[in-house]
Design an enzyme around this catalytic site. Structure first.
Site, PDB file in Angstrom:
ATOM      1  N   HIS A 129     -12.159  -1.256  -9.234  1.00 48.37           N
ATOM      2  CA  HIS A 129     -13.368  -0.421  -9.406  1.00 48.37           C
ATOM      3  C   HIS A 129     -13.090   1.053  -9.104  1.00 48.37           C
ATOM      4  O   HIS A 129     -13.932   1.902  -9.348  1.00 48.37           O
ATOM      5  CB  HIS A 129     -14.542  -0.965  -8.581  1.00 48.37           C
ATOM      6  CG  HIS A 129     -14.546  -0.551  -7.133  1.00 48.37           C
ATOM      7  ND1 HIS A 129     -15.704  -0.339  -6.419  1.00 48.37           N
ATOM      8  CD2 HIS A 129     -13.518  -0.308  -6.266  1.00 48.37           C
ATOM      9  CE1 HIS A 129     -15.396   0.019  -5.181  1.00 48.37           C
ATOM     10  NE2 HIS A 129     -14.092   0.035  -5.059  1.00 48.37           N
TER      11      HIS A 129
ATOM     12  N   ASP B  37       0.869  -1.184   0.000  1.00 46.95           N
ATOM     13  CA  ASP B  37       0.000   0.000   0.000  1.00 46.95           C
ATOM     14  C   ASP B  37       0.903   1.231   0.000  1.00 46.95           C
ATOM     15  O   ASP B  37       2.146   1.111  -0.022  1.00 46.95           O
ATOM     16  CB  ASP B  37      -0.949   0.001   1.217  1.00 46.95           C
ATOM     17  CG  ASP B  37      -2.270   0.708   0.907  1.00 46.95           C
ATOM     18  OD1 ASP B  37      -2.231   1.934   0.670  1.00 46.95           O
ATOM     19  OD2 ASP B  37      -3.322   0.045   0.888  1.00 46.95           O
TER      20      ASP B  37
HETATM   21  C1  LIG Z   1     -10.755   0.919  -1.522  1.00 47.79           C
HETATM   22  S1  LIG Z   1      -9.312   0.644  -0.602  1.00 47.79           S
HETATM   23  C2  LIG Z   1      -9.210  -1.120  -0.644  1.00 47.79           C
HETATM   24  C3  LIG Z   1      -8.466  -1.648   0.533  1.00 47.79           C
HETATM   25  C4  LIG Z   1      -8.437  -3.157   0.671  1.00 47.79           C
HETATM   26  N1  LIG Z   1      -7.904  -3.822  -0.482  1.00 47.79           N
HETATM   27  C5  LIG Z   1      -9.776  -3.734   1.032  1.00 47.79           C
HETATM   28  O1  LIG Z   1     -10.077  -4.818   0.581  1.00 47.79           O
HETATM   29  O2  LIG Z   1     -10.543  -3.102   1.779  1.00 47.79           O
HETATM   30  C6  LIG Z   1      -8.032   1.140  -1.722  1.00 47.79           C
HETATM   31  C7  LIG Z   1      -6.637   0.998  -1.165  1.00 47.79           C
HETATM   32  O3  LIG Z   1      -5.702   1.312  -2.194  1.00 47.79           O
HETATM   33  C8  LIG Z   1      -4.653   2.060  -1.636  1.00 47.79           C
HETATM   34  N2  LIG Z   1      -3.983   2.823  -2.709  1.00 47.79           N
HETATM   35  C9  LIG Z   1      -4.440   3.922  -3.344  1.00 47.79           C
HETATM   36  N3  LIG Z   1      -3.562   4.308  -4.287  1.00 47.79           N
HETATM   37  C10 LIG Z   1      -2.534   3.425  -4.223  1.00 47.79           C
HETATM   38  C11 LIG Z   1      -1.325   3.298  -4.972  1.00 47.79           C
HETATM   39  N4  LIG Z   1      -1.014   4.148  -5.950  1.00 47.79           N
HETATM   40  N5  LIG Z   1      -0.519   2.274  -4.682  1.00 47.79           N
HETATM   41  C12 LIG Z   1      -0.841   1.398  -3.685  1.00 47.79           C
HETATM   42  N6  LIG Z   1      -1.970   1.469  -2.957  1.00 47.79           N
HETATM   43  C13 LIG Z   1      -2.804   2.475  -3.222  1.00 47.79           C
HETATM   44  C14 LIG Z   1      -5.339   2.922  -0.603  1.00 47.79           C
HETATM   45  O4  LIG Z   1      -4.413   3.413   0.348  1.00 47.79           O
HETATM   46  C15 LIG Z   1      -6.346   1.938  -0.023  1.00 47.79           C
HETATM   47  O5  LIG Z   1      -5.789   1.201   1.041  1.00 47.79           O
END
Ligand SMILES: C[S@@+](CC[C@H](N)C(=O)[O-])C[C@H]1O[C@@H](n2cnc3c(N)ncnc32)[C@H](O)[C@@H]1O
Length: 503
Positions: A407, A358
């Site tokens: 999504h 992350d």
């Molecule tokens: C909607 S949440 C999903 C979290 C988790 N996978 C779940 O099942 O609940 C999106 C996640 O993507 C991470 N994220 C956003 N941009 C990112 C990036 N460029 N690289 C890695 N992680 C990222 C956010 O910090 C967040 O934890």
């Protein structure tokens, strides 16, 4: 002063008695019948009876049924509306018998009632869903097309009263097991008495708060949740203060950028003056209060019915990782947040290793150890800061896992996420996607359909992103590169399930 009067058949004033001079009669084209003279006391009594019947329905108590009323004409099947009413009655009886048999209280919004339905056997859950769908359909049919459209355009007023009351923390100011006068309540807020009262009374129409005596406020089971459930507060706050303003600006975004793919030209960007500057995640990430609110809002959503992590491990053969586990393979969870999905998987698969990737700030705030009650799990779950828009750094893993990630992105970005994996993929590596999967319109039950379609529009509002159908997922992989083989898709038999896709 002019008094405006709304059409009475939609709200809880007494139904009009058709007379030739009654404007409601003219409006509804009712045939006038001579009205017997009624004393003002009789009229008052009739009004009270009507209100009492309405209150009985509202509080979930049984209303007397006119057993003698015919439900269909001889030799003819019942009409749609009667069939719906019969279904509601039959299914409600099943739920009621189950509740009585288990000694569970009849559902109500009384303040002492639990906020959630109890866990029930599948057939009773099915009855519950049937009732929800049939009552909604019957209501729509009874309201009718024009009035449906008219009042649909005011749906956002529910968001408005909810958002404002939540913003001012009103639920926390009302005693959990008592009452408070509006004057006392007002003294605790910066809202003036008129605005406080009108917001409360709007919310009461949605069973949030109640007014047992004029000017005296108490909780219902629903408003009480807003006092005691921090994640639900965050859900309301996030939707009311981030999504709702963004939603009002989608039209600006679409007019300026009709292709609607950029993360920087969304309704959210227009609402918060970040057009062309940064995606929503970056804006929220700069403000710990907003970032934390979104994280808690997501926890509230995914803590709800149908989003349970158990679907990952018990949802069907498609996501069976036993073979990977047997050889101690590795799973990489991209955008895995605080690692809860990996911890869940690691509890079941005792030999696999897990890498949770992350953004640095999220990794820095991840729990350490990953799993407080199982050291063997914690040893196998490690966190790593990695931007999934860069080439994947863990080469040769067995599984790359995207849960609630694709999504968030329109097609160009989603394809890029998959391409970034290619240099790391060994033959036979799997990519597992855990997202909503839209089905053909009308296939989903109406409740799920509305939720998933709403989620789709939320994604559009915030990120120009989208929920996808199975063929959309397949196309993403086709665009990302050769060599991906679509293996299997499955969804849980229960509603609101997420559908993992295995490539
Ligand atoms: C909607 S949440 C999903 C979290 C988790 N996978 C779940 O099942 O609940 C999106 C996640 O993507 C991470 N994220 C956003 N941009 C990112 C990036 N460029 N690289 C890695 N992680 C990222 C956010 O910090 C967040 O934890």
């Amino acid at each position: 002063m002019v008094r405006l009067r709304l059409a009475t058949w939609l709200h809880a004033s007494p139904p009009p008695t058709p007379t030739s001079t009654n404007p409601d009669c003219i409006k509804q084209n009712l045939k006038p019948t001579p009205e017997p003279p009624a004393s003002s006391l009789e009229k008052k009594h009739r009004h009270q009876k009507y209100q009492a019947a309405e209150a009985d329905t509202n509080m979930g108590r049984a209303m007397p049924v006119n057993k003698a009323a015919p439900t269909s004409l001889p030799g003819m099947p019942p009409s749609k509306i009667v069939a719906l009413a019969q279904k509601i009655s039959t299914e409600t009886e099943k739920v009621d018998i189950y509740f009585r048999g288990k000694g569970i209280q009849t559902p109500s919004f009384d303040v002492d009632m639990p906020g959630d339905f109890p866990k029930m056997p599948d057939e009773i859950s099915t009855s519950r869903r049937e009732i929800i769908h049939a009552t909604r359909e019957l209501q729509d049919l009874m309201v009718g097309p024009r009035e449906s459209v008219r009042w649909m355009a005011w749906d956002f007023m529910n968001t408005q009263s909810l958002q404002l009351l939540n913003h001012y923390g009103i639920a926390n100011l009302v005693p959990l097991d008592g009452t408070i006068t509006i004057e006392q309540l007002q003294a605790k807020t910066s809202l003036d008495p008129i605005n406080l009262t009108r917001l409360l009374r709007h919310a009461m129409a949605n069973r949030l708060f109640q007014e047992p005596k004029p000017g005296v406020i108490a909780h219902t089971a629903a408003s009480k949740l807003l006092a005691v459930d921090g994640d639900l507060q965050a859900w309301v706050g996030f939707n009311g203060e981030e999504v709702y303003p963004g939603s009002a600006h989608v039209v600006d975004a679409l007019r300026q950028h009709p292709e609607a793919t950029s993360l920087h030209h969304t309704g959210f960007n227009y609402a918060f003056d970040t057009v062309g500057k940064e995606p929503m995640f970056v804006t929220l990430g700069k403000d710990p209060r907003r970032a934390q609110r979104m994280a808690k809002a997501m926890a509230s959503l995914t803590g709800g019915e149908g989003y349970e992590l158990s679907y990952l491990t018990d949802g069907g053969d498609g996501c069976d990782l036993s073979e990977v586990d047997a050889r101690g393979g590795t799973l990489v969870d991209l955008g895995g947040s605080h690692g809860f999905a990996c911890v869940h998987l690691a509890r079941k698969y005792r030999n696999m290793k897990f890498v949770v990737q992350d953004l640095p700030a999220t990794v820095a705030s991840a729990p350490d150890p990953a799993c407080a009650d199982d050291a063997q799990v914690s040893q196998r779950v490690r966190f790593q800061a990695h931007d999934f828009f860069k080439e994947q750094v863990v080469k040769g893993a067995d599984v790359y896992f995207f849960r609630w990630i694709l999504h968030n992105y329109s097609r160009p970005y989603a394809v890029q996420l998959l391409r970034n994996l290619i240099p790391a993929l060994k033959p036979g590596a799997r990519i597992v996607i855990n997202d909503h999967c839209l089905r053909e319109p009308g296939v989903e039950n109406p409740w799920d359909e509305r939720l998933m379609r709403s989620m789709d529009l939320v994604m559009m509002t915030l990120l120009n992103a989208q929920e996808r159908e199975e063929r959309d997922f397949v196309q993403l992989f086709e665009q990302a590169g050769d060599g991906f083989v679509f293996k299997v898709s499955f969804s849980s038999p229960l509603p609101l399930s997420l559908a993992p896709y295995l490539f």
